[in-house]
Structures are given as structure tokens and as C-alpha cells.
Enzyme design. Structure first.
Site, PDB file in Angstrom:
ATOM      1  N   TRP A 176      -6.932   1.473 -10.282  1.00  0.00           N
ATOM      2  CA  TRP A 176      -7.718   0.480 -11.029  1.00  0.00           C
ATOM      3  C   TRP A 176      -7.921  -0.812 -10.259  1.00  0.00           C
ATOM      4  O   TRP A 176      -8.726  -1.640 -10.666  1.00  0.00           O
ATOM      5  CB  TRP A 176      -7.044   0.189 -12.383  1.00  0.00           C
ATOM      6  CG  TRP A 176      -5.585  -0.149 -12.259  1.00  0.00           C
ATOM      7  CD1 TRP A 176      -4.530   0.701 -12.445  1.00  0.00           C
ATOM      8  CD2 TRP A 176      -5.009  -1.407 -11.893  1.00  0.00           C
ATOM      9  NE1 TRP A 176      -3.339   0.053 -12.218  1.00  0.00           N
ATOM     10  CE2 TRP A 176      -3.611  -1.249 -11.881  1.00  0.00           C
ATOM     11  CE3 TRP A 176      -5.530  -2.660 -11.583  1.00  0.00           C
ATOM     12  CZ2 TRP A 176      -2.728  -2.286 -11.562  1.00  0.00           C
ATOM     13  CZ3 TRP A 176      -4.669  -3.693 -11.262  1.00  0.00           C
ATOM     14  CH2 TRP A 176      -3.288  -3.503 -11.246  1.00  0.00           C
ATOM     15  N   ASN A 177      -7.173  -1.038  -9.183  1.00  0.00           N
ATOM     16  CA  ASN A 177      -7.259  -2.373  -8.559  1.00  0.00           C
ATOM     17  C   ASN A 177      -8.529  -2.563  -7.729  1.00  0.00           C
ATOM     18  O   ASN A 177      -8.994  -3.684  -7.549  1.00  0.00           O
ATOM     19  CB  ASN A 177      -6.004  -2.702  -7.749  1.00  0.00           C
ATOM     20  CG  ASN A 177      -5.730  -1.733  -6.640  1.00  0.00           C
ATOM     21  OD1 ASN A 177      -6.285  -0.641  -6.610  1.00  0.00           O
ATOM     22  ND2 ASN A 177      -4.870  -2.109  -5.718  1.00  0.00           N
ATOM     23  N   LYS A 200     -11.125  11.647 -10.255  1.00  0.00           N
ATOM     24  CA  LYS A 200     -10.468  11.170 -11.487  1.00  0.00           C
ATOM     25  C   LYS A 200     -10.203   9.672 -11.281  1.00  0.00           C
ATOM     26  O   LYS A 200      -9.270   9.284 -10.598  1.00  0.00           O
ATOM     27  CB  LYS A 200      -9.142  11.941 -11.679  1.00  0.00           C
ATOM     28  CG  LYS A 200      -8.089  11.234 -12.532  1.00  0.00           C
ATOM     29  CD  LYS A 200      -8.476  11.091 -13.985  1.00  0.00           C
ATOM     30  CE  LYS A 200      -7.369  10.407 -14.789  1.00  0.00           C
ATOM     31  NZ  LYS A 200      -7.447   8.934 -14.757  1.00  0.00           N
ATOM     32  N   PRO A 201     -11.066   8.816 -11.867  1.00  0.00           N
ATOM     33  CA  PRO A 201     -10.815   7.381 -11.741  1.00  0.00           C
ATOM     34  C   PRO A 201      -9.694   6.954 -12.677  1.00  0.00           C
ATOM     35  O   PRO A 201      -9.396   7.655 -13.640  1.00  0.00           O
ATOM     36  CB  PRO A 201     -12.142   6.759 -12.172  1.00  0.00           C
ATOM     37  CG  PRO A 201     -12.757   7.752 -13.097  1.00  0.00           C
ATOM     38  CD  PRO A 201     -12.254   9.118 -12.681  1.00  0.00           C
ATOM     39  N   GLY A 254      -2.341   5.107  -5.164  1.00  0.00           N
ATOM     40  CA  GLY A 254      -1.603   4.637  -6.339  1.00  0.00           C
ATOM     41  C   GLY A 254      -0.155   4.393  -5.978  1.00  0.00           C
ATOM     42  O   GLY A 254       0.180   4.157  -4.806  1.00  0.00           O
ATOM     43  N   SER A 255       0.706   4.494  -6.956  1.00  0.00           N
ATOM     44  CA  SER A 255       2.113   4.142  -6.730  1.00  0.00           C
ATOM     45  C   SER A 255       2.833   5.228  -5.930  1.00  0.00           C
ATOM     46  O   SER A 255       2.447   6.407  -5.956  1.00  0.00           O
ATOM     47  CB  SER A 255       2.827   3.948  -8.064  1.00  0.00           C
ATOM     48  OG  SER A 255       3.017   5.202  -8.680  1.00  0.00           O
ATOM     49  N   GLU A 276      -2.198   7.166  -0.271  1.00  0.00           N
ATOM     50  CA  GLU A 276      -2.196   5.738   0.062  1.00  0.00           C
ATOM     51  C   GLU A 276      -1.390   5.088  -1.051  1.00  0.00           C
ATOM     52  O   GLU A 276      -1.877   4.942  -2.168  1.00  0.00           O
ATOM     53  CB  GLU A 276      -3.643   5.250   0.133  1.00  0.00           C
ATOM     54  CG  GLU A 276      -3.823   4.020   0.984  1.00  0.00           C
ATOM     55  CD  GLU A 276      -3.732   2.773   0.140  1.00  0.00           C
ATOM     56  OE1 GLU A 276      -2.603   2.254   0.019  1.00  0.00           O
ATOM     57  OE2 GLU A 276      -4.750   2.336  -0.387  1.00  0.00           O
ATOM     58  N   LEU A 277      -0.122   4.762  -0.732  1.00  0.00           N
ATOM     59  CA  LEU A 277       0.841   4.429  -1.788  1.00  0.00           C
ATOM     60  C   LEU A 277       1.240   2.947  -1.743  1.00  0.00           C
ATOM     61  O   LEU A 277       0.513   2.124  -1.222  1.00  0.00           O
ATOM     62  CB  LEU A 277       2.050   5.362  -1.663  1.00  0.00           C
ATOM     63  CG  LEU A 277       1.693   6.861  -1.634  1.00  0.00           C
ATOM     64  CD1 LEU A 277       2.925   7.725  -1.448  1.00  0.00           C
ATOM     65  CD2 LEU A 277       0.941   7.265  -2.903  1.00  0.00           C
ATOM     66  N   CYS A 310      -2.388  -3.234  -2.800  1.00  0.00           N
ATOM     67  CA  CYS A 310      -1.239  -2.580  -2.153  1.00  0.00           C
ATOM     68  C   CYS A 310      -0.835  -3.324  -0.892  1.00  0.00           C
ATOM     69  O   CYS A 310       0.277  -3.154  -0.412  1.00  0.00           O
ATOM     70  CB  CYS A 310      -1.581  -1.154  -1.736  1.00  0.00           C
ATOM     71  SG  CYS A 310      -2.398  -0.225  -2.972  1.00  0.00           S
ATOM     72  N   GLU A 405       7.429  -3.841  -5.335  1.00  0.00           N
ATOM     73  CA  GLU A 405       6.036  -4.210  -5.089  1.00  0.00           C
ATOM     74  C   GLU A 405       5.613  -5.073  -6.280  1.00  0.00           C
ATOM     75  O   GLU A 405       5.504  -4.576  -7.410  1.00  0.00           O
ATOM     76  CB  GLU A 405       5.173  -2.957  -4.987  1.00  0.00           C
ATOM     77  CG  GLU A 405       3.753  -3.268  -4.628  1.00  0.00           C
ATOM     78  CD  GLU A 405       2.912  -2.017  -4.406  1.00  0.00           C
ATOM     79  OE1 GLU A 405       3.176  -0.989  -5.038  1.00  0.00           O
ATOM     80  OE2 GLU A 405       1.979  -2.085  -3.580  1.00  0.00           O
ATOM     81  N   GLU A 482      -7.398   6.189   5.858  1.00  0.00           N
ATOM     82  CA  GLU A 482      -8.746   6.145   5.292  1.00  0.00           C
ATOM     83  C   GLU A 482      -9.570   5.139   6.074  1.00  0.00           C
ATOM     84  O   GLU A 482      -9.037   4.175   6.632  1.00  0.00           O
ATOM     85  CB  GLU A 482      -8.678   5.741   3.815  1.00  0.00           C
ATOM     86  CG  GLU A 482      -7.984   6.784   2.969  1.00  0.00           C
ATOM     87  CD  GLU A 482      -8.058   6.497   1.481  1.00  0.00           C
ATOM     88  OE1 GLU A 482      -8.090   5.319   1.083  1.00  0.00           O
ATOM     89  OE2 GLU A 482      -8.076   7.467   0.711  1.00  0.00           O
TER      90      GLU A 482
HETATM   91  C1  SIN Z   1      -5.554  -1.431  -1.741  1.00  0.00           C
HETATM   92  O1  SIN Z   1      -4.902  -2.319  -2.231  1.00  0.00           O
HETATM   93  O2  SIN Z   1      -5.239  -0.244  -1.901  1.00  0.00           O
HETATM   94  C2  SIN Z   1      -6.807  -1.672  -0.938  1.00  0.00           C
HETATM   95  C3  SIN Z   1      -6.866  -3.016  -0.383  1.00  0.00           C
HETATM   96  C4  SIN Z   1      -7.932  -3.178   0.666  1.00  0.00           C
HETATM   97  O3  SIN Z   1      -8.627  -2.239   1.066  1.00  0.00           O
HETATM   98  O4  SIN Z   1      -8.044  -4.319   1.127  1.00  0.00           O
END
Ligand code: SIN
Length: 502
Positions: A176-177, A200-201, A254-255, A276-277, A310, A405, A482
Site C-alpha cells: 500500500w505504500n 493482487k494489490p 511487503g513485510s 522485496e521485504l 521500506c 522497521e 527490481e
Molecule cells: C519501497 O519502499 O518499497 C519503495 C521505495 C522506493 O522505490 O523509493
């Protein structure tokens, strides 16, 4: 009198009408899942509300899909695969670029939807959408450079070829971020590599993903190539995706806890997995840093998206000579940040995503202060899901805030003495996503950058994301990268062909 179903429906209908008035293109507000090129309701027709975190009001009722719809989407993606992979990379690139153009043409509406459901200020929402579009741009081009190899054979008469092929059907689960950029960072390379996708958003922010699907459809991306399954129960959808032998790759942001769980679920079908955690980013300020630059970088890194990225600075380490001045300037800058509804033009920090997030931050600050941390500014939850931009000093390793975190607008600062000491402390975590440091000694710049056990290191800069660079983490922060030329690899299989007798 308790509200009846028809009262509730009427309320949402009126509310939708009101919301649509604020969109230039009302058709971008979608409520159903998108499967095989068709907008579909859940079976039975259950829905869940999407809440504006700035007002706690519902914005829309969205299809609450689960196993059945996910299975339909998997079948649609599988059926669409042969035709999609039979096209040229140039053809796929042209459709992707059309999608990118439509996203940019609808920037205002997409930003408005994003801010409504996620809370970040409109300026940040627009920046995110442009960032998201840049991944489509990047991978439209990268998809045309999926080269193979011819290997000199060690035996006469043989020809050894290496080619790359799409992995096939991809399940993508996004957070969601960044409701737009995390979608395009996964979907664009997948589609460019000739894979098909079930997206799946996050249940907190499905509207942006649905609007992106609408635009992908308008761009001419064929039915079944991109499917979006919304639902308030991520476990049901995630399990269906991970258990299906037809899904050959799972990409998740996500987490760390959920990532580990999905990784285990993927084991039975030995899927390719990109994760990507979470992170616990150190932000180190050496004595020779440019103080103003360091404070500016700290503000961007810590308070962007209300601290909900993240890669946000999580633990500040400031060398002892510069510590008082850094603390004072950072406190002053944090104090000036304007908190409010992201739709208001001057807002710099929006709300946290929900009540749970607010409670978490409140508890972290309370634990830290009970164990001796000092509050320089902020420190309090406000009405709704807002938390004051906060600066804490005297942070120690026994505090929860040091080891968790944070995902909120709280800068937690400790002092350090030597380079060796700070490297040891910075690396003393199970996470390894992003790290930052400020300093001008060129020898130290190389030493520290090499010593930090992180997938991404920012030196004298607080925001490092770009489509051109590999985004991802070491240790428990993830698997794979990514963006960049590496970001398409996870969607490709390497095939070796040995030809004899010709
Ligand atoms: C993320 O927090 O997963 C992405 C942050 C970003 O691409 O700057």
C-alpha cells in the site's frame, strides 16, 4: 435505527457520485476485479470498503475476491500466454509505451485517487506516478534487449545456444505504500518479458491498481495478460497463487514476515520468487559531512510518505562532534513540516495508513522514552491516523524502535565515535535493504560503502530510487532485484540448446 443494507448502499452510491465529480475521467474509479479483460464482481458479490486515511471515510466498495476469482484469473493468464509470447518484443513495447502515455495523460486523476486511498501529499503522489511510469518506459526498452549467447563448443559438430524465455504466469502481490510504482515495477518487466500477470494489490489501496488496469486495457494490452484480483483477505488470494502449479513466479513486496511465509508456500511448486521485504536502514553522518545536505537528506529519507517506505532511514548514527548541530537542525526542519490531508495543497506529511500503524508508532515512541530516549519535537498521535513528525535522541540498542522497521515519521538518533564502531552497529541487523551515509573523505566513502551489508547504499543522498538502478536487499530484506537491466531477469528462464547432427 440500525442502518439497513439499502441505506448503506445508498450512502456509498452517493459518496461515489461525489468522488467521481472530482475525477476528470470518472471511469478510472473501478470497483470490480479485472479478469480476462472483463470487470467482474466477487462470487458471492461481497465487497469491502477502501478508507481514506486522512478522514477515515469510505471512498469506495471494492470486490472482495478470494480463491475462486484467483483461480479464474490464473486460468485467464495461462490462456493468454501463448498469444502474448508469440508477439515481437517491439509489439509488446509499443503497447507498454501506450500504457505509460495514458498514465501520464491521467496524472491528475491517478494522483488524486492515490492520495485519497493512501494519504500521501498530492505532490508525492504525482512524483510516484511519474516514477511508476518510468519503469514502464525502462522495461519497454529492456524487453527488446533480451539477448542470448552462442557458446563455442568443446566437441566438434556441436552448437551450443543460450536463449531466454518468459517464465510464464506471474503472481504479483503489491503493498500500500506505493500503490502505483510497485505495480509498474513488477508488471512492466513481466509483460515486457512476455509473461502474463495476476496482480493482487494491497487491500488498503486497490483503486490505483484498478485504474492502472483500466488504462492498460485502453492501451490495447490483450485480455488475460494483466488481471487484477482485489480482496480483503490477502491470505486466501496469496495461497491460491502460491499453490497453483500454473503460476511459475511470485513477486512480492511487503513485510519480511509475510515474505517468509509466501516463500515457504512457494516451495511445493518450486516457483521462482522475488521478494522485496523490510529494512532497518542506517543513516550515518560523519563529522566531515556537509551539515545542511545531511539534514536535507535526512528529512527526505525519513519523512517521505510519512516514513512509510521500506528504504526510510530507520536508525540515525551521528558522529560525536557533529551530533549537537545535526540534532538541532534536524529538529528545526522536522518542526516545520506541515502535517495534514494529502489533498490540501500545502501538506508535506499525510496520515499513517491505518489505526494499527498509529498504535505501533505510539508504542515504539513510548517504549523508547521509557528507556531513556529524549523527545526534541513531536512524539504524539493526533486525531485520526496522524502522528507528529518526531525527533528522538539518546537511542540505545535495547529499545524496540532501534530493532524494528519503524514505518512512521520518527527519527531515532544515536551518537557514535569511530568508523569501525558505526559499521559494526549499522550491520548488526538481520535486514540489508538500504543504507545511507554522509561524509566527504574519499577513502572513507569507498571503505564504508563496501563494508555496509546492504543491497543499496546512498552516499551524500537520501533518496536513491530510479528505474535505471537495481532495487533490492541482502539478508532478510529479500531476493532478487527490481528495476535496471537486472529487473527483467526474474521473469526469464535461461534455456540451453545443444545441436548436433546438422
Ligand atoms: C519501497 O519502499 O518499497 C519503495 C521505495 C522506493 O522505490 O523509493
Amino acid at each position: 435505527m440500525p442502518a439497513t443494507l439499502s441505506h448503506i448502499n445508498l450512502f456509498f452510491w452517493l459518496y461515489h457520485l461525489f468522488s467521481m465529480l472530482n475525477l476528470k475521467d470518472a471511469a478510472l474509479l473501478r470497483h470490480q476485479a479485472f479478469i480476462n479483460g472483463v470487470w467482474v464482481s466477487a462470487h458471492p458479490a461481497h465487497t469491502f470498503p477502501v478508507i481514506n486515511p486522512a478522514t477515515q471515510e469510505p471512498i469506495a466498495l471494492v470486490a472482495d475476491c478470494a480463491e475462486e476469482e484467483t483461480r479464474q484469473a490464473i486460468l485467464a493468464a495461462q490462456a493468454a500466454l501463448p498469444n502474448w509470447r508469440s508477439k515481437t518484443a517491439l509489439y509488446r513495447a509499443q503497447l507498454l509505451l501506450r500504457w505509460r502515455d495514458l498514465i501520464l495523460e491521467n496524472l491528475d486523476d491517478l494522483a488524486y485517487l492515490l492520495t485519497l486511498e493512501q494519504g500521501k501529499p498530492l505532490t508525492e503522489a504525482k512524483a510516484e506516478i511519474k516514477y511508476g511510469a518510468s519503469f514502464i518506459d525502462w522495461f519497454a526498452a529492456e524487453g527488446q534487449r533480451i539477448y542470448g549467447d552462442i557458446i563455442p563448443a568443446q566437441t566438434p559438430g556441436l552448437r551450443l545456444l543460450v536463449t531466454k524465455q518468459p517464465v510464464g504466469v506471474v503472481g504479483a502481490i503489491t503493498p500500500w505504500n506505493f500503490p502505483v510504482a510497485m505495480v509498474t515495477r513488477k508488471v512492466a518487466p513481466a509483460l515486457a518479458a512476455a509473461c502474463t500477470v495476476i496482480l493482487k494489490p494491497s487491500e488498503e489501496t486497490p483503486l490505483s491498481a484498478l485504474a492502472l488496469a483500466e488504462l492498460a486495457h485502453r492501451a490495447g494490452i490483450p485480455s488475460g495478460v494483466l488481471n487484477v484480483v482485489t480482496g480483503k483477505n490477502p491470505e486466501a488470494i496469496g495461497k491460491t497463487l502460491t499453490e497453483s502449479p500454473l503460476v511459475r513466479k511470485l513477486s512480492f513486496t511487503g513485510s519480511t514476515a509475510v515474505g517468509k511465509h509466501l516463500l515457504q508456500q512457494c516451495a511445493n511448486t518450486v516457483k521462482k520468487v522475488s521478494l522485496e521485504l523490510g529494512g532497518n536502514a542506517p543513516f550515518i553522518v560523519f563529522d566531515d559531512a556537509d551539515l545542511d545536505d545531511a539534514v536535507q537528506g535526512a528529512i527526505q529519507s525519513k519523512f517521505r510518505n510519512a516514513g512509510q517506505t521500506c528504504v526510510c532511514a530507520n536508525r540515525f548514527f551521528v558522529q560525536k562532534n557533529i551530533y549537537p548541530a545535526f540534532l538541532e537542525k534536524l529538529t528545526e526542519s522536522a518542526r516545520q513540516l506541515k502535517l495534514g490531508d494529502g489533498c490540501e495543497p500545502n501538506t508535506q506529511i499525510g496520515p499513517l495508513i491505518n489505526q494499527k500503524a498509529l498504535l505501533k508508532i505510539t508504542n515504539l515512541v513510548s517504549d523508547a522514552t521509557q528507556k531513556g530516549a529524549k523527545i526534541h519535537t513531536g512524539g504524539n498521535p493526533l486525531t485520526g491516523f496522524f502522528f507528529e513528525p518526531t525527533v528522538l535522541s539518546d537511542i540505545t540498542s535495547d529499545m524496540e524502535i532501534y530493532n524494528t522497521e519503524i514505518f512512521g515519521p520518527v527519527a531515532a538518533i544515536s551518537v557514535f565515535d569511530t568508523e569501525a564502531d558505526v559499521i559494526q552497529r549499522a550491520n548488526d541487523t538481520t535486514y540489508g535493504l538500504a543504507a545511507y551515509f554522509y561524509g566527504r573523505d574519499i577513502g572513507r566513502v569507498f571503505r564504508v560503502a563496501e563494508a555496509l551489508e546492504y543491497g543499496m547504499v546512498g552516499v551524500n543522498i537520501g533518496v536513491i530510487g530510479t528505474a535505471a538502478a537495481p532495487f533490492g536487499g541482502m539478508k532478510e530484506s529479500g531476493i532478487g532485484r527490481e528495476g535496471s537491466k537486472y529487473g527483467i531477469d526474474g521473469f526469464l528462464e535461461i534455456k540451453y540448446t545443444c545441436i548436433a547432427g546438422v
